[in-house]
Design an enzyme around this catalytic site. Structure first.
Site, short mmCIF file in Angstrom:
data_model
loop_
_atom_site.label_atom_id
_atom_site.label_comp_id
_atom_site.label_asym_id
_atom_site.label_seq_id
_atom_site.Cartn_x
_atom_site.Cartn_y
_atom_site.Cartn_z
N HIS A 386 28.51 41.01 37.46
CA HIS A 386 28.97 41.31 39.08
C HIS A 386 30.51 42.84 38.90
O HIS A 386 30.31 43.34 39.83
CB HIS A 386 29.27 40.32 39.51
N GLU A 387 31.54 42.50 38.50
CA GLU A 387 32.39 42.53 37.93
C GLU A 387 32.91 44.04 37.34
O GLU A 387 33.30 44.55 37.84
CB GLU A 387 34.38 41.32 37.11
N HIS A 390 32.23 46.03 40.29
CA HIS A 390 33.17 46.49 40.94
C HIS A 390 33.43 47.55 39.91
O HIS A 390 34.39 48.64 40.84
CB HIS A 390 34.02 45.42 41.00
N HIS A 393 33.24 50.92 39.64
CA HIS A 393 32.57 51.47 41.27
C HIS A 393 34.17 52.47 40.89
O HIS A 393 34.19 53.78 41.86
CB HIS A 393 32.19 51.05 41.99
#
Length: 598
Positions: A386-387, A390, A393
């Site tokens: 998940h991180e 980020h 991105h």
């Protein structure tokens, strides 16, 4: 025993020397930026004198903002790695004050810009074509023209920003520093001090009496302080409503969503779609009841583990699985992932005083750092992926866009991260063959969907209702908040307030209610990610290319237009319905596995 920071191997620590080599370098930069801000005061009143001035002042503001953000990132992450260090407590206070000063110094910018007509601005662009670099930036300013106040009023609001934050800050101090939770007995009969950090682990205990004890103990404190929490929340809501009214918006929700150019219909479409699919949540709750073999499900049973499979990953194994999973995006993406591991972007292990949880951070001029508190669990593997979403991105955006567009909107923030989670789920379901492990993965997905799409939409309904109530003159007493929350919870979970009396106080412990219409974006982001993951796993090479185009776009366009480049229309309910179809498919498979094994 939790280790002290100095006992953690350096390979598990992030390398913040890539931001500032030493604290002394940080302090010199801080002093220089403070001096530069003082010099920048002279720019007030000059912005619209010429095209040259418009460009020069704009670039000065952005350059100083870039430096402030870099200072803030260093101070905040130094503080987060060990919150007991007084030097970094001081640094964080200083950069918070610096951010407030930046806002105050440049409070003139928007009001002065708004005195420009479209015709004069168009002539400026002809006179100085370099202004075209900031075309979308200026377009967004013109969009806000009706909501920007005079220079004096803007300076007044900027100066009051710390006062306006008092409700949220009081909540944070009360909830994290002053509240002392009771002692309970764990599954081994040992006395344990209940805390925010260990509460979820008790809720995930297989021992129902432990879950019940932790649940009742936690909410006994929120019941005791319900009136104080009601006051902090009411104060925060009043600030949102006051600010929206002052800026000539119809509502706090319109004001909050307009910052990302999001129509309120997107919010309403989410709430309606979730309400239409509540029978799926009720079905999942019923399945939980059957698996747990209880006939009186309580809210403290909602997080109880359904799987007994010990599906563990060491950090090193998780690194390999992350790289294998994310290779689907292609070599450019994968190389960045590998760099994050090799170049110490990640602070991996828990240490004494370290901030809990996980996040991706950094600024335009830094690596896209990640904070973890690693445990060898399936949840932590998903957290890493998940991180990483980020951080990738951020990395793609920063290398592709100038600083002015080198970030992405909050509305898009959770999409890349949850797309990674969905792809990891697909990968694990493809890889595992035994029913027990498959059950664990399906359960993880369904719980994540419940906690993100259903739960965050429940929060969104509550948040909007209290803003509307305050705007209509209703006093947000604890009695009002308790009743509203209990009714919503019963609608979502089908569990009556009389059978679950403690849940009425849950609103008091949710920090997201102080974030100003943030929570709905978790739900929209997760649903959009579900659609994107399907395109990436089952689509064409062009679908993957479109996704990377979205990652690179940053803030160069409005959020809905950016995500449309990846192939998702978030003005329609189609992406939500597609997400619920995935939820139902996996729920059906879990039900089949339960029936198969009795």
């Amino acid at each position: 025993m939790v280790k002290k920071r100095e006992a953690i191997d350096e390979k598990y620590q992030w390398d913040l020397t890539t931001i500032f080599a030493t604290d002394e370098v940080f302090e010199v930069e801080l002093a220089d930026v403070l001096a530069a801000l003082e010099d920048a005061r002279a720019l007030a009143g000059t912005l619209t004198e010429s095209a040259k001035n418009l460009l020069a002042v704009t670039e000065t503001e952005l350059a100083l903002m870039q430096r402030v953000e870099k200072l803030y990132v260093y101070a905040s992450m130094k503080h987060d790695q060990d919150t007991t260090v007084s030097r970094y407590q001081e640094y964080q206070a200083k950069v918070t004050a610096l951010s407030a000063k930046f806002s105050e110094v440049f409070a003139f910018y928007e009001p002065e810009f708004m005195t420009l007509s479209q015709e004069i601005f168009a002539q400026f662009v002809i006179d100085l074509p370099k202004l075209q670099t900031y075309g979308h930036f200026f377009e967004q300013l013109f969009d806000r023209k009706a909501h920007v106040l005079s220079s004096a009023e803007e300076a007044l609001l900027a100066g009051a920003s710390e006062i306006f934050g008092a409700g949220a800050e009081t909540f944070e101090i009360l909830d994290n520093a002053d509240i002392i939770f009771p002692t309970i007995r764990d599954a081994q009969g040992q006395k344990v001090q209940l805390s925010h950090g260990n509460y979820i682990s008790f809720m995930e205990s297989s021992n129902r009496e432990v879950r019940k004890a932790a649940y009742q103990a936690l909410y006994s404190i929120y019941e005791q302080y319900q009136h104080t929490y009601a006051k902090t929340l009411q104060t925060n809501v009043k600030v949102h409503n006051f600010t929206a009214k002052t800026r000539h918006y119809h509502s706090a929700r319109e004001a909050a969503l307009s910052s990302n150019h999001i129509p309120e219909t997107v919010y309403d479409t989410l709430v309606q779609a979730v309400n239409d699919h509540l029978p799926l949540l009720h079905r999942y709750i019923k399945l939980r009841t059957d698996i747990l073999k209880i006939d009186d499900l309580k809210m403290y049973d909602v997080y109880a583990p359904l799987s007994t499979t010990d599906y563990k990953f060491t950090y090193e194994a998780a690194v390999e699985k992350t790289q294998d999973t994310l290779a689907i995006f292609g070599p450019d993406y994968l190389n960045k992932v590998k760099r994050s591991f090799k170049e110490n972007w990640i602070d991996v292990q828990e240490n004494k005083g370290k901030r809990s949880g996980a996040y991706s951070g950094g600024s335009y001029d830094t690596n896209a750092f990640m904070l973890l508190n690693w445990q060898d669990t399936l949840d932590n593997l998903f957290t890493l992926v998940h991180e990483m979403g980020h951080s990738m991105h951020s990395s793609f955006t920063r290398e592709s866009q100038p600083y002015v567009y080198g970030d992405y909107s909050i509305f898009l923030a959770e999409i890349a991260s949850t797309t990674n989670e969905n792809i990891l789920t697909e990968t694990l379901l493809h890889d595992v063959e035994d029913d027990a492990t498959r059950f664990a993965v399906l359960n993880h997905f369904l719980d994540g969907f419940r906690g993100t799409v259903f739960r965050q939409t429940q929060f969104a309904e509550f948040e909007h209702a209290i803003h509307e109530a305050d705007a209509a003159g209703t006093v947000l007493t604890s009695e009002f908040l308790n009743q509203l929350y209990a009714e919503l919870n019963e609608k979502y979970y089908g569990l009556t307030a009389s059978d679950n009396p403690e849940i009425q106080y849950e609103w008091a412990r949710i920090p997201h209610f102080y974030y100003n219409y943030y929570v709905f974006q978790y739900a929209t982001g997760f649903a959009a990610a579900s659609a994107l993951a399907d395109k990436i796993v089952n689509g064409t090479a062009q679908d993957k290319a479109n996704y990377l185009t979205y990652l690179r776009a940053g803030a160069s366009d409005y959020p809905l237009d950016v995500i449309a480049k990846a192939g998702v229309d978030m003005t329609s309910a189609d992406y939500l319905n597609a997400a619920f179809a995935v939820f139902e498919k996996r729920l059906t498979e879990l039900e089949t596995l339960v029936a198969k094994h009795g």
